[in-house]
Design a protein around this motif. Sequence first.
Motif, short mmCIF file in Angstrom:
data_model
loop_
_atom_site.label_atom_id
_atom_site.label_comp_id
_atom_site.label_asym_id
_atom_site.label_seq_id
_atom_site.Cartn_x
_atom_site.Cartn_y
_atom_site.Cartn_z
N PRO A 273 -12.07 6.42 3.89
CA PRO A 273 -12.72 6.20 4.81
C PRO A 273 -14.42 6.58 5.18
CG PRO A 273 -11.63 7.99 5.21
CD PRO A 273 -11.28 7.77 3.81
N ALA A 274 -14.97 6.13 6.06
CA ALA A 274 -16.42 6.50 6.22
C ALA A 274 -16.11 7.76 6.64
CB ALA A 274 -17.01 5.64 7.08
N TRP A 275 -17.45 8.65 6.31
CA TRP A 275 -17.70 9.95 6.82
C TRP A 275 -18.23 10.13 8.32
CZ3 TRP A 275 -18.82 7.83 2.13
CH2 TRP A 275 -20.23 7.89 2.10
N ILE A 276 -18.86 8.96 8.72
CA ILE A 276 -18.95 8.95 10.07
C ILE A 276 -17.71 9.07 10.87
CG2 ILE A 276 -21.08 7.94 9.46
CD1 ILE A 276 -20.12 5.11 10.74
N MET A 277 -16.74 9.26 10.45
CA MET A 277 -15.31 9.13 11.32
C MET A 277 -14.34 10.02 10.64
SD MET A 277 -13.68 5.51 9.94
CE MET A 277 -14.99 4.45 10.49
N LYS A 278 -13.53 10.47 11.17
CA LYS A 278 -12.23 11.44 10.99
C LYS A 278 -11.42 10.32 10.24
CE LYS A 278 -13.75 15.18 12.77
NZ LYS A 278 -12.97 16.07 13.57
N ILE A 304 -8.71 10.45 1.64
CA ILE A 304 -10.05 11.40 1.63
C ILE A 304 -10.22 11.84 2.92
CG2 ILE A 304 -12.31 11.86 1.30
CD1 ILE A 304 -12.35 10.00 -1.22
N SER A 305 -10.05 13.29 3.31
CA SER A 305 -10.52 13.77 4.73
C SER A 305 -11.94 14.56 4.34
CB SER A 305 -9.29 14.58 5.10
OG SER A 305 -9.64 15.27 6.40
N TRP A 306 -12.76 13.74 4.97
CA TRP A 306 -14.16 14.16 4.72
C TRP A 306 -14.60 15.56 5.67
CZ3 TRP A 306 -16.94 12.10 0.85
CH2 TRP A 306 -16.43 10.66 0.53
N LYS A 307 -15.29 16.54 4.98
CA LYS A 307 -15.91 17.59 5.82
C LYS A 307 -16.86 17.22 6.77
CE LYS A 307 -18.45 21.95 5.29
NZ LYS A 307 -19.14 22.96 4.53
N MET A 447 -8.77 5.44 21.24
CA MET A 447 -9.75 5.78 21.97
C MET A 447 -9.99 7.51 21.66
SD MET A 447 -9.05 3.84 25.73
CE MET A 447 -10.10 4.72 26.72
N ALA A 448 -9.13 8.15 21.82
CA ALA A 448 -9.26 9.65 21.46
C ALA A 448 -9.73 9.82 20.26
CB ALA A 448 -8.01 10.20 21.51
N TRP A 449 -9.51 9.02 18.99
CA TRP A 449 -10.11 9.08 17.68
C TRP A 449 -11.81 8.92 17.76
CZ3 TRP A 449 -12.54 5.25 15.84
CH2 TRP A 449 -13.26 5.39 14.42
N ASN A 450 -11.88 7.75 18.52
CA ASN A 450 -13.50 7.38 18.52
C ASN A 450 -14.35 8.40 19.28
OD1 ASN A 450 -15.36 5.19 18.20
ND2 ASN A 450 -15.39 5.25 20.33
N ALA A 451 -13.49 9.31 19.97
CA ALA A 451 -14.64 10.24 20.77
C ALA A 451 -14.52 11.70 19.92
CB ALA A 451 -13.70 10.78 22.09
N ASP A 452 -13.70 11.70 18.71
CA ASP A 452 -13.84 12.65 17.79
C ASP A 452 -14.85 12.73 16.67
OD1 ASP A 452 -13.07 15.16 16.34
OD2 ASP A 452 -11.03 14.58 15.90
N TYR A 611 -10.05 20.36 7.24
CA TYR A 611 -11.41 19.56 7.55
C TYR A 611 -11.37 18.70 8.69
CZ TYR A 611 -13.51 21.02 3.02
OH TYR A 611 -14.09 21.94 2.13
N VAL A 612 -10.15 17.98 9.14
CA VAL A 612 -10.04 17.03 10.03
C VAL A 612 -10.18 17.76 11.40
CG1 VAL A 612 -7.61 16.99 10.29
CG2 VAL A 612 -8.96 15.00 10.87
N LEU A 613 -9.85 19.07 11.47
CA LEU A 613 -9.93 19.80 12.70
C LEU A 613 -11.23 20.15 12.81
CD1 LEU A 613 -6.40 21.52 12.44
CD2 LEU A 613 -7.01 19.52 13.40
N GLN A 614 -12.17 20.38 12.10
CA GLN A 614 -13.78 20.59 12.36
C GLN A 614 -14.45 19.96 13.52
OE1 GLN A 614 -15.16 20.41 8.55
NE2 GLN A 614 -14.71 22.47 7.86
#
Length: 615
Positions: A273-278, A304-307, A447-452, A611-614
């Motif tokens: 995935p892109a690192w501008i998103m979770k 991949i889950s980006w920091k 929508m919730a993901w988009n806000a994260d 990392y996804v919780l940061q």
Amino acid sequence: MAVIPLKRKRAAQPEPTGPATVPHPRGQRERTASPWLGDSDGELPSVSFARFEALERALAALWPAETPVAPTTAFAAWFDWAMHLASSPAKQWELGQYAFEQWQRAWRIASTGAAADCCVTPMSQDKRFADPAWREPPQALLAQYFLLTERWWQRATRGVPGVSKHHEHMVSFAARQWLDLFAPSNSVFANPVVRRRTLEQGGANLWRGASYALDDLARDALDLPPAGAEGFKPGVNVAITPGQVVLRNRLIELIQYQPTTPAVHAEPILLVPAWIMKYYILDLSPRNSLVKFLVDRGYTVFVISWKNPGAEDRNLGLDDYHHLGVKAALDAVAQIVPGARTHAVGYCLGGTLLAMGAAKIGREREKALQSMTLFAAQTDFSDPGEISLFIDESQFAHLDRSMARRGTLDKRQMRNTFQLLRSRDLIWSYRTINYLLGERAPMTDLMAWNADGTRLPYRMHREYLRRLYLDNALALGDYRLDGVPINLHDIRVPSFVLAAVQDHVAPWRSVFRLNQLCDAEQTYVLTAGGHNVGVVNPPGAVPTSYRLREWRVGERILNPDEWLAQTPATSGSWWNAWADWLDRHSSPRLQPPPAIGAENLRPLQAAPGSYVLQR
């Protein structure tokens, strides 16, 4: 008596201190070596400039107030348009005639009281005046006057001789923003739907709207997610596909998912995935999870889950994202599933980086990849769509100063930019529904993901904007990854390239240009929806459609318009078509599932990881 001037002895020239000059045969010197065309006064920027720039940035911390758009960019666009309009009598006469015609139409509307007889139809995506109440006087007159004004400004800001395309788009965009601000649909008194709701509820809708507005302001000030987003938490009701983190480094966590079928394809899938998103846009609730869909189809899936980087990560660049991200993940997958090639899948910026990595792998004749899939990923940035409104030399310098001070690009800056691109829907319609009608739309997992949101490191984003957007170095074959020149013609594996019709981040015609940069087998798909909804498009969820056409080496390359005209639409989700494509490029589903992890890659933590919780 004549004075004979003495011949002066020429002073000795200092020895050159730079690198030795390579002699050129006559006529073989490049023109850029000329002092008039090249840099004859040393490297730029100079050492002294770098020192003064550091001082400037240190002093800038004393007044951190910033504007979203560089003032010089905005003024230059307006000045370019205004001066060329002032010097073009033909355009002035055209606008004068058009204004007179619009005035006549407005007079007919006012005198007859029947707006429908000379109706100006809103653009297809404009839903502000869709309610039947807008076709009744007097609000019908207001709507028609507004649409007539909108049409005039649309013509006034376009087609002015001499104005650069970039400045024309900026001025047109700014005019649209101002018109949207003063649209009658934003007024309690002018909007018939709001008036009716206010009378029916005795003003309770406005009280609710005021409380919603205060709540939104407080959440924005405290950097909290929007109302309702707290109902979606990774590991609780989104990102819940079972798996384990099998690799963690400074930049990524690699998650391997547990199989759900007794046998799997030999070839694993790596999602980038892109690192501008979770990452969990690919693993939302089970019904919307692409990860679960692939696991249930008999694939061994990694993601991949980006920091979420902080100021301490300011010097991470695109080379680091390749080394610590894509390359590290591919190496780990190869250890866990030895002897198998990987189906690599990249989304948005992750797809751009994956395309670079695939070209590097092809250049080095490695056998790591079985196929490449790109979701809404650009490789040619010559026409990146409306996002280019915010990317030019002046805006780059303005943003660079801001990022240098913080060390990152803040997620709110990105959110505000994307909201401006769709301000009619994401700003004004949102405020009308929430603050005037007093309605809160139910929150969804997407929508919730988009806000994260996430942040971006200073160096990486600087390289991304400069080399990819402004220089278009990747498409021109002028980009280097780990010091190696990257040419997309070196991609040797079949590609599945997805774009979305309404994508305003990666416009489909821009995504389509990969077919001119790579001569490996390609399957190009155009789906309904936008940048996110077009990808999160599970079978059977909502009515949808897509277009799909394969291209093989030796066939004529179609331009976007030809491709669109010759490719029929198919009802349903593209997910099934992609899964069938993967099956055709994979071995039969006969292998027993591999173990989670490997000898040197022990499971570290259950998915979704840390990392996804940061935030």
